[in-house]
Motif scaffolding. Sequence first.
Motif, mmCIF file in Angstrom:
data_model
loop_
_atom_site.group_PDB
_atom_site.id
_atom_site.type_symbol
_atom_site.label_atom_id
_atom_site.label_comp_id
_atom_site.label_asym_id
_atom_site.label_seq_id
_atom_site.Cartn_x
_atom_site.Cartn_y
_atom_site.Cartn_z
ATOM 1 N N PRO A 141 0.806 -6.288 -43.305
ATOM 2 C CA PRO A 141 -0.036 -6.003 -42.129
ATOM 3 C C PRO A 141 -1.320 -6.828 -42.074
ATOM 4 C CG PRO A 141 -0.062 -4.177 -43.707
ATOM 5 C CD PRO A 141 0.998 -5.102 -44.150
ATOM 6 N N ASP A 142 -1.789 -7.316 -43.224
ATOM 7 C CA ASP A 142 -3.041 -8.089 -43.248
ATOM 8 C C ASP A 142 -2.792 -9.592 -43.139
ATOM 9 O OD1 ASP A 142 -4.436 -5.711 -43.593
ATOM 10 O OD2 ASP A 142 -4.270 -5.821 -45.782
ATOM 11 N N TYR A 143 -1.521 -10.007 -43.044
ATOM 12 C CA TYR A 143 -1.204 -11.430 -42.980
ATOM 13 C C TYR A 143 -1.098 -11.890 -41.530
ATOM 14 C CZ TYR A 143 0.045 -12.103 -47.932
ATOM 15 O OH TYR A 143 0.022 -12.222 -49.301
ATOM 16 N N ARG A 144 -1.543 -13.127 -41.302
ATOM 17 C CA ARG A 144 -1.260 -13.779 -40.026
ATOM 18 C C ARG A 144 0.077 -14.522 -40.161
ATOM 19 N NH1 ARG A 144 -6.558 -16.964 -38.219
ATOM 20 N NH2 ARG A 144 -5.341 -17.074 -36.279
ATOM 21 N N GLU A 145 0.610 -14.973 -39.037
ATOM 22 C CA GLU A 145 1.945 -15.571 -39.057
ATOM 23 C C GLU A 145 2.066 -16.749 -40.028
ATOM 24 O OE1 GLU A 145 4.541 -18.324 -36.179
ATOM 25 O OE2 GLU A 145 4.152 -16.343 -35.305
ATOM 26 N N PRO A 146 1.111 -17.664 -40.097
ATOM 27 C CA PRO A 146 1.248 -18.779 -41.062
ATOM 28 C C PRO A 146 1.379 -18.294 -42.506
ATOM 29 C CG PRO A 146 -0.443 -19.289 -39.449
ATOM 30 C CD PRO A 146 -0.078 -17.851 -39.237
ATOM 31 N N GLN A 147 0.692 -17.178 -42.831
ATOM 32 C CA GLN A 147 0.787 -16.652 -44.189
ATOM 33 C C GLN A 147 2.173 -16.050 -44.456
ATOM 34 O OE1 GLN A 147 -2.894 -14.314 -43.431
ATOM 35 N NE2 GLN A 147 -3.483 -14.929 -45.510
ATOM 36 N N VAL A 148 2.746 -15.386 -43.443
ATOM 37 C CA VAL A 148 4.095 -14.840 -43.590
ATOM 38 C C VAL A 148 5.101 -15.981 -43.761
ATOM 39 C CG1 VAL A 148 5.914 -13.449 -42.511
ATOM 40 C CG2 VAL A 148 3.512 -12.796 -42.234
ATOM 41 N N ARG A 149 4.930 -17.045 -42.973
ATOM 42 C CA ARG A 149 5.823 -18.198 -43.092
ATOM 43 C C ARG A 149 5.695 -18.831 -44.479
ATOM 44 N NH1 ARG A 149 3.869 -20.261 -38.072
ATOM 45 N NH2 ARG A 149 3.195 -22.117 -39.221
ATOM 46 N N ALA A 150 4.474 -18.896 -44.987
ATOM 47 C CA ALA A 150 4.264 -19.477 -46.320
ATOM 48 C C ALA A 150 4.979 -18.642 -47.383
ATOM 49 C CB ALA A 150 2.774 -19.565 -46.625
ATOM 50 N N TYR A 151 4.969 -17.308 -47.215
ATOM 51 C CA TYR A 151 5.673 -16.453 -48.177
ATOM 52 C C TYR A 151 7.180 -16.684 -48.092
ATOM 53 C CZ TYR A 151 7.641 -12.358 -50.435
ATOM 54 O OH TYR A 151 8.375 -11.539 -51.254
ATOM 55 N N LEU A 152 7.716 -16.776 -46.879
ATOM 56 C CA LEU A 152 9.151 -17.020 -46.705
ATOM 57 C C LEU A 152 9.556 -18.374 -47.284
ATOM 58 C CD1 LEU A 152 9.595 -15.618 -43.084
ATOM 59 C CD2 LEU A 152 10.653 -14.700 -45.169
ATOM 60 N N ALA A 153 8.658 -19.356 -47.214
ATOM 61 C CA ALA A 153 8.950 -20.685 -47.766
ATOM 62 C C ALA A 153 9.164 -20.630 -49.274
ATOM 63 C CB ALA A 153 7.829 -21.654 -47.426
ATOM 64 N N ARG A 154 8.583 -19.612 -49.935
ATOM 65 C CA ARG A 154 8.785 -19.462 -51.376
ATOM 66 C C ARG A 154 10.244 -19.140 -51.710
ATOM 67 N NH1 ARG A 154 3.885 -15.621 -53.492
ATOM 68 N NH2 ARG A 154 5.092 -15.869 -55.431
ATOM 69 N N GLY A 192 12.803 -20.554 -49.848
ATOM 70 C CA GLY A 192 13.639 -21.598 -49.260
ATOM 71 C C GLY A 192 13.855 -21.484 -47.775
ATOM 72 N N LEU A 193 13.132 -20.595 -47.087
ATOM 73 C CA LEU A 193 13.249 -20.492 -45.635
ATOM 74 C C LEU A 193 12.139 -21.322 -45.004
ATOM 75 C CD1 LEU A 193 14.074 -16.683 -45.320
ATOM 76 C CD2 LEU A 193 15.615 -18.590 -44.843
ATOM 77 N N THR A 194 12.507 -22.478 -44.501
ATOM 78 C CA THR A 194 11.533 -23.394 -43.904
ATOM 79 C C THR A 194 10.970 -22.797 -42.614
ATOM 80 O OG1 THR A 194 13.269 -24.488 -42.632
ATOM 81 C CG2 THR A 194 12.796 -25.366 -44.832
ATOM 82 N N LEU A 201 11.624 -19.035 -38.022
ATOM 83 C CA LEU A 201 11.464 -18.720 -36.596
ATOM 84 C C LEU A 201 12.809 -18.679 -35.857
ATOM 85 C CD1 LEU A 201 8.308 -20.922 -35.893
ATOM 86 C CD2 LEU A 201 8.395 -18.460 -36.312
ATOM 87 N N THR A 202 13.910 -18.687 -36.616
ATOM 88 C CA THR A 202 15.255 -18.613 -36.041
ATOM 89 C C THR A 202 15.751 -17.170 -36.089
ATOM 90 O OG1 THR A 202 15.775 -20.856 -36.794
ATOM 91 C CG2 THR A 202 17.637 -19.427 -36.282
ATOM 92 N N ARG A 203 16.430 -16.734 -35.033
ATOM 93 C CA ARG A 203 16.978 -15.377 -35.036
ATOM 94 C C ARG A 203 17.916 -15.183 -36.228
ATOM 95 N NH1 ARG A 203 18.677 -12.347 -29.743
ATOM 96 N NH2 ARG A 203 20.655 -12.403 -30.887
ATOM 97 N N ILE A 204 17.872 -13.983 -36.807
ATOM 98 C CA ILE A 204 18.632 -13.717 -38.027
ATOM 99 C C ILE A 204 20.129 -13.888 -37.803
ATOM 100 C CG2 ILE A 204 19.227 -11.895 -39.692
ATOM 101 C CD1 ILE A 204 16.325 -10.905 -39.431
ATOM 102 N N ASP A 205 20.628 -13.569 -36.595
ATOM 103 C CA ASP A 205 22.057 -13.711 -36.365
ATOM 104 C C ASP A 205 22.507 -15.165 -36.350
ATOM 105 O OD1 ASP A 205 20.838 -14.364 -33.993
ATOM 106 O OD2 ASP A 205 22.217 -13.252 -32.713
#
Length: 611
Positions: free
Chosen positions: A399-412, A414-416, A421-425
Amino acid sequence: MIDINNITVRIGSKVLLENASAHISDGQKVGLVGVNGCGKSTLFRVFKGELETELGDIYFPSGYKVVFVEQEIKDKSVGLLDFVLSAHQERAELLKRLETAKDDELAEIHERLRLLGAAAAPAEAASILTGLGFKDADLPRPLSEFSGGWQMRAALAAALFQPSDVLLLDEPTNHLDLEAGVWLENRLQKYRGTLLIISHDRNILNSLCNYILHFDHRKLVMYGGNYDTFCRTRAMQKELLSKQAEKQEARHKHLQSFVDRFRYKASKARQAQSRLKMLERLEPVIELEDDAVTRFDFPEPQELPPPLLTLENGSAGYDDKVVLKRLNLQIVDNDRIAMLGANGNGKSTLAKVLSGRLGLMDGKLTKSGKLKIGYFAQHQTDELPLDMTPVEFMSPKFPDYREPQVRAYLARFGLTQEKALTRIDKLSGGEKARLLFAAMAYNAPEVLILDEPTNHLDIDGREALIRALNEYKGSVILIAHDMHLLELVADTLWLVDKGSCKVYDGDLEDYRNYLLRKAAPEIKEVKKAPPVETVKADTRAEKKETASRLRRVEREIEKLEAQKADLEAAFASPLSADEIISKQKDLAWISNQLHDFEEEWLELSEKLERL
């Protein structure tokens, strides 16, 4: 042999293979490797005749029998054993002909059935099904009563049962547990035809394959040896080409420097022109490109006082049915545990108990007060919100993260940015698994429980997971059919068997040997004698001993042939289902023993002639 001649294969607008060629000789066991989406399964579709090449052709010798695992079973009302038996088309057709054959045709049909070993076929089919994890009680059940995963096991059994010159297997262990995987590996090692296997299981590729066919930027490159040899060879090639490129670059700079200095100087003009021509003739060295590096990075957990979790005299199950009892287990900091045991024995049940997703029916579970547990199960991919993006799915957890921070976590994991930003399906199975890893670890748990985490990961993804788990500071509990993963991560083994779980006193090689012994037929009174020593100082003594052994082998062959004839005759009498299954197992064992003794007889006869 199989000749792949300058083929171009396209799916839609994407070219997967372009002017690609390879030669596969009879009897080779070839592993097909390459990044996901490179065209491995598509090439199998070409082999099966489901897809045509845009250019080029593939040659199979006339009469070659190419067998593969059917992805869809048409008639699911048929019984399991009958389904496997029907895969042997010639046998099935001959048995059908018997029903309407004329008297003068019967002898010919019976002789052909004898040559095919038709009488022993039910025993052989039952043996394969048992090796793949089916119980005797499953054999008459219709396929419709089995889940999709077990139906795929049945389809694999049908492919293994029928005779073939070429066997195509695409991720054959995906629906198998470790125990069935060990049996399959042992079975395929004895296969005498040409085997082409697509697998992300490094252990399978190492133990089975003597060649690796690499899908390398729309080309096919054949390497001798198993997967580890392929990796070493490719690394050496890469290093060699890199050094050649450095030398080429240094020479280029030297020639260019001379041209730049003396191009407009009359006395050096001729030499400058000569060096310009040399520059034009320099062929660029094309270096091997590495595939995109996969990474996982689990957050570092806080240290907690041991024990992290203690289970005392626990019982667990569903509704009123107890699956596991007498559970006395403990997890301490930095434990690395692998759960062993066949499917259905309760491994996933125990994982749910330890993760808090299933309560105990009896006993006591004690956890450290601040303990956080991350839990991964493959079925969770079906529960993801398909209409959301990974960023949207993960944002509520931060809840305290902005979108760039969430993306940075996902990059850990292997999700570029594009995938985040791609739909999960729209994500692949491996990308969904990465998202689940990210969701499991978001709060830096002290314990990770992973139930079959590698099913959708390619080889690079599995290696990345191994590195991440070995770097992770917390405790790990693994359920997996990937022996390579277990060998490199786990240092403690728990065996879930006979309604309980205990520490296994041995290593994974001990367990593998235990499984192979367990899978062997129960009748073991007659054993193949050890081979005659081949080197002796006294040739006469050696010749005498060889002749003596040859006579003993001949007597064993006569005895086994008599036992086989008696068993085959017994099938003409009315038998119960249990008696049929028992005699089929006996017949399969005797046929295997007879084959071994006949091969030894040939070896001894040749040796005696040489002496």
